[in-house]
Scaffold this active site. Structure first.
Site, mmCIF file in Angstrom:
data_model
loop_
_atom_site.group_PDB
_atom_site.id
_atom_site.type_symbol
_atom_site.label_atom_id
_atom_site.label_comp_id
_atom_site.label_asym_id
_atom_site.label_seq_id
_atom_site.Cartn_x
_atom_site.Cartn_y
_atom_site.Cartn_z
ATOM 1 N N ASP A 207 -6.982 -3.766 4.748
ATOM 2 C CA ASP A 207 -5.892 -4.623 4.302
ATOM 3 C C ASP A 207 -5.138 -5.094 5.548
ATOM 4 O O ASP A 207 -5.372 -4.627 6.659
ATOM 5 C CB ASP A 207 -4.982 -3.918 3.294
ATOM 6 C CG ASP A 207 -4.241 -4.943 2.443
ATOM 7 O OD1 ASP A 207 -4.267 -6.139 2.790
ATOM 8 O OD2 ASP A 207 -3.627 -4.564 1.431
HETATM 9 C C1 BGC Z 1 -2.325 -7.680 0.634
HETATM 10 C C2 BGC Z 1 -3.750 -7.997 0.247
HETATM 11 C C3 BGC Z 1 -4.085 -9.400 0.670
HETATM 12 C C4 BGC Z 1 -3.875 -9.517 2.148
HETATM 13 C C5 BGC Z 1 -4.235 -10.878 2.700
HETATM 14 C C6 BGC Z 1 -2.047 -7.997 2.083
HETATM 15 O O1 BGC Z 1 -0.687 -7.919 2.369
HETATM 16 O O2 BGC Z 1 -2.070 -6.314 0.365
HETATM 17 O O3 BGC Z 1 -3.910 -7.817 -1.132
HETATM 18 O O4 BGC Z 1 -5.390 -9.703 0.297
HETATM 19 O O5 BGC Z 1 -2.521 -9.268 2.448
HETATM 20 O O6 BGC Z 1 -3.340 -11.835 2.313
#
Ligand code: BGC
Length: 745
Positions: free
Chosen positions: A287
């Site tokens: 993530d």
């Molecule tokens: C989120 C993810 C997301 C990623 C990219 C993160 O802050 O937890 O779910 O896919 O950002 O935007």
């Protein structure tokens, strides 16, 4: 005219050929190509493939470091970018990758959570449809639009179970139940991936967040998770496994720690379960910054050690931590990370690039003409309206106030969300670019005839503490035959980093409901939100309530369809709505205890609260219809069975009311005693059935070994002999048919 039809037919057949034209997916052939390419790569180029940056234009998380990204692409130091979108922009960035030594194409990923350009209902709302076809269609449309806009990859579906509506990300998932959520996970993966990777209109799904993110303590986003292995396997893992079995191309790990070990550095999750026991062949992306965040967790000494821990634990791609690109080469030199680990991660990523056909043509998704045709098309908007209607849940309908007659003279439309269009889109709709969103007011204007007057008053804003505009709203209500009152949350009040300790309807909105109700006019309340909110006074006193969530581009039209009976609502809650934050977590599949409450209160030394019921305000599976249904004639073809037998169950559903409509017949089981205690109820099957007024249908369910299995004391997936209660109803708290059967050796 004939010429036009011919042109259309011609275009359709070309389009079909183009879409059907797939890249060869023969695994051995692709493996060979991957190996050949890998053999040409330097260590730095390999590490580059494991590196993912965001575009600065559209960051969806905190920016960590200002690097010269474009130069990095040309230097072969990047495998993927997120937040680059559009046929033109993706082509432009891909051209940079084509200037690198090995010309390895980039993967473009984006959070396409509920629609790309046409916004569909937020995922929790869609889950309320209990309609797998509708949910698949929503993901299909999103996938087609995204693929036409140069994208290869969505960071969805989010399949985190949650029992905590304080958690802002509750809106992104499918609610509290692992069975329903697993089916939904499958529908979404199928929708995004269409006919399979390599098709021109398919994008890769990314199942997230592995794992147990939805169990964040206190519902606080990013918080630690501390759950038993049993709870992990029984409640949180099933939707991930279902998505994997449906062919999900990629996985994303998670911000949270799980029982002391951050998910990103968690070998048990990623190596033992995902890539080991489940034999997953795709790749895992971290993530946003979660590799680096292991330092703040107190798990890694510094970014270098974080990189070592993450790659060792099975995180293949580093999103925005810059930890791999800055440290892996050195870690290899120091013999802390074997090249074989890096090779494995690179191969997983390259394989997907081959499967997507990007080595044949790195620009195959970046076609501006196709983009123009596909995005925000009338067909896509029609699909969004259909799914939106199906997501609405009728919570109350005293004296059959709804549906409203189309011949009403005057309707007062009151509340802070009546004319808002931006709030209809909900969180994670960053791709909405000024396309038309239909507000409630506009939807009503489209619906009512010339003879109906619509009066409007705002009453207050969503978070207002002042009641200074109530008087005007009351005066407006006084002139009307009926009042439609829209209350709820702004679109950015539930989402990532949007956890709330207070989930009551914000501000003075419920006081507005009181003031309007005091006029004596019939009041229909629309509750608009991304999460279960608390609105006890409204629940007790409004004449009718529709939970309309955040429904997307066609929100107003869909709500108007339901209000006036052009569509009979059939949604069922995929998550419990509490009476008070103090009850959280409140969920239907709880355990009994040695002192279960007999009256839904904790009095007389019973398990529960002394000052409030245990039960939620609205239970999982609850939702009304404009018509009535009767469930009768429960039949079991046997009452004892062995694990090799199948138990056939039938019952009859009859539409006994005056409207055609759908009912979701829900089957729950309770394993009465076992070597490990079982929940008081578990959803094991359901069927959504459409019946005309007066019509009946026999509904069949089959119970087999799989339905009766659970993780026993030794955590083996197994059955145990014993008795089971069988419950069929139209909500988890409204069981209409009951029986028992016994599983014997
Ligand atoms: C989120 C993810 C997301 C990623 C990219 C993160 O802050 O937890 O779910 O896919 O950002 O935007």
């Amino acid at each position: 005219m004939q010429k036009r039809i011919l042109t259309i037919l011609c275009f359709l057949s070309i389009a079909c050929c183009v879409l059907a034209q797939k890249t060869p997916q023969h695994t051995d052939a692709i493996d060979g190509k991957v190996d050949a390419l890998l053999a040409k790569m330097t260590l730095d180029e390999k590490i580059g493939q494991l590196n993912q940056y965001t575009s600065d234009r559209l960051a969806t998380g905190p920016l960590t470091e200002n690097s010269s990204k474009f130069q990095d692409i040309k230097d072969g130091k990047l495998g993927s970018m997120l937040n680059v979108k559009g046929a033109k922009e993706t082509r432009m960035v891909q051209e940079l990758a084509m200037q690198s030594r090995l010309k390895i194409p980039l993967l473009f990923g984006l959070d396409i959570i509920h629609g790309y350009r046409v916004t569909f209902p937020v995922p929790l709302a869609e889950a309320a449809s209990w309609d797998m076809q509708a949910i698949q269609t929503s993901a299909r449309v999103a996938g087609k639009e995204a693929a036409a806009a140069g994208l290869h990859w969505t960071f969805a579906p989010m399949v985190d179970i949650t029992r905590d509506p304080r958690w802002g990300r509750v809106m992104e998932g499918a609610g509290e139940d692992p069975y329903l959520a697993s089916l939904i996970a499958v529908a979404r993966v199928k929708g995004f991936q269409g006919n399979g990777l390599g098709s021109l209109d398919a994008i890769m799904a990314c199942v997230k967040h592995f794992a147990a993110y939805g169990a964040a303590i206190g519902g606080r986003d990013y918080n630690a998770v501390d759950i038993s292995d049993r709870t992990l396997w029984e409640t949180y893992l099933p939707p991930f496994k279902a998505a994997l079995d449906a062919g999900a191309a990629t996985f994303m790990n998670s911000f949270n720690e799980l029982n002391g070990i951050p998910a990103t550095g968690n070998s048990y999750l990623q190596r033992d379960i995902l890539k080991g026991k489940w034999n997953y062949k795709g790749f895992v992306v971290s993530d946003w910054g979660s590799v680096g965040e292991m330092v703040q967790h107190g798990y890694a000494r510094n970014s270098k050690q974080a990189a070592e821990l993450a790659i060792t634990a099975g995180s293949d791609m580093d999103m925005e931590s810059h930890a791999y690109i800055n440290n892996l080469a050195q870690l290899v030199k120091e013999n802390k990370v074997p090249v074989a680990l890096i090779d494995d991660a690179v191969k997983r990523i390259l394989r997907k690039k081959f499967e997507m056909g990007l080595f044949d043509d790195p620009y195959r998704f970046s076609n501006e003409e196709r983009e123009k045709k596909e995005l925000n098309s009338p067909e896509n908007r029609t699909a969004a309206r259909e799914v939106a209607k199906k997501s609405i849940v009728l919570l109350k309908n005293d004296k059959q106030l709804l549906p409203l007659s189309k011949n009403l003279k005057t309707i007062a439309v009151i509340g802070p969300l009546v004319k808002s269009n931006i709030d209809m889109m909900g969180f994670w709709s960053i791709k909405w670019e000024g396309d038309h969103l239909v507000s409630l007011y506009e939807g009503l204007e489209n619906k009512v005839g010339k003879n109906t007057r619509l009066l409007y008053a705002q009453g207050c804003d969503v978070t207002d503490t002042s009641k200074s505009n109530f008087a005007q709203a009351v005066a407006t209500a006084m002139q009307a035959d009926v009042v439609i009152l829209a209350i709820g949350e702004h679109y950015d009040m539930t989402g990532e980093a949007k956890s709330r300790a207070n989930i009551h309807v914000p501000g003075v909105q419920e006081d507005l409901v009181k003031a309007i109700k005091a006029t004596g006019k019939p009041v229909v309340v629309l509750t608009m939100s991304g999460r279960p909110m608390i609105f006890n006074w409204t629940a007790d006193n409004a004449d009718a309530i529709l939970q309309t969530w955040w429904l997307g581009s066609e929100a107003g039209n869909a709500i108007a369809d339901v209000l006036f009976g052009d569509y009979n609502p059939a949604g069922k809650l995929p998550i419990s709505f509490p009476r008070s934050e103090g009850q959280i977590p409140v969920y239907y599949n709880y355990k009994s205890t040695g002192r279960p409450s007999t009256n839904d209160m904790g009095i007389n030394y019973r398990s529960g609260y002394n000052d409030m019921q245990n039960s939620p305000r609205y239970a999982f599976g609850y939702g009304l219809s404009y018509t009535q249904f009767a469930l009768t004639d429960l039949k079991l073809d046997r009452t004892t069975l062995t694990a090799n037998d199948k138990l056939n169950i039938s019952c009859t559903l009859k539409n006994t009311g005056n409207y055609a409509g759908e009912e979701v017949v829900q089957l729950y089981l309770r394993d009465e005693f076992a070597s490990v205690t079982r929940p008081v109820k578990e959803l094991k099957g359901f069927e959504k059935v459409y019946l005309k007024a007066g019509e009946s249908k026999i509904i069949n369910f089959v119970i087999d070994k799989e339905t009766l299995s659970f993780y026993d004391q030794k955590m083996n997936w197994a059955t145990e002999p014993g008795t089971f209660q069988l419950m069929i109803g139209n909500s988890s708290d409204h069981i209409l048919l009951k029986s028992k059967f016994e599983l014997i050796k």
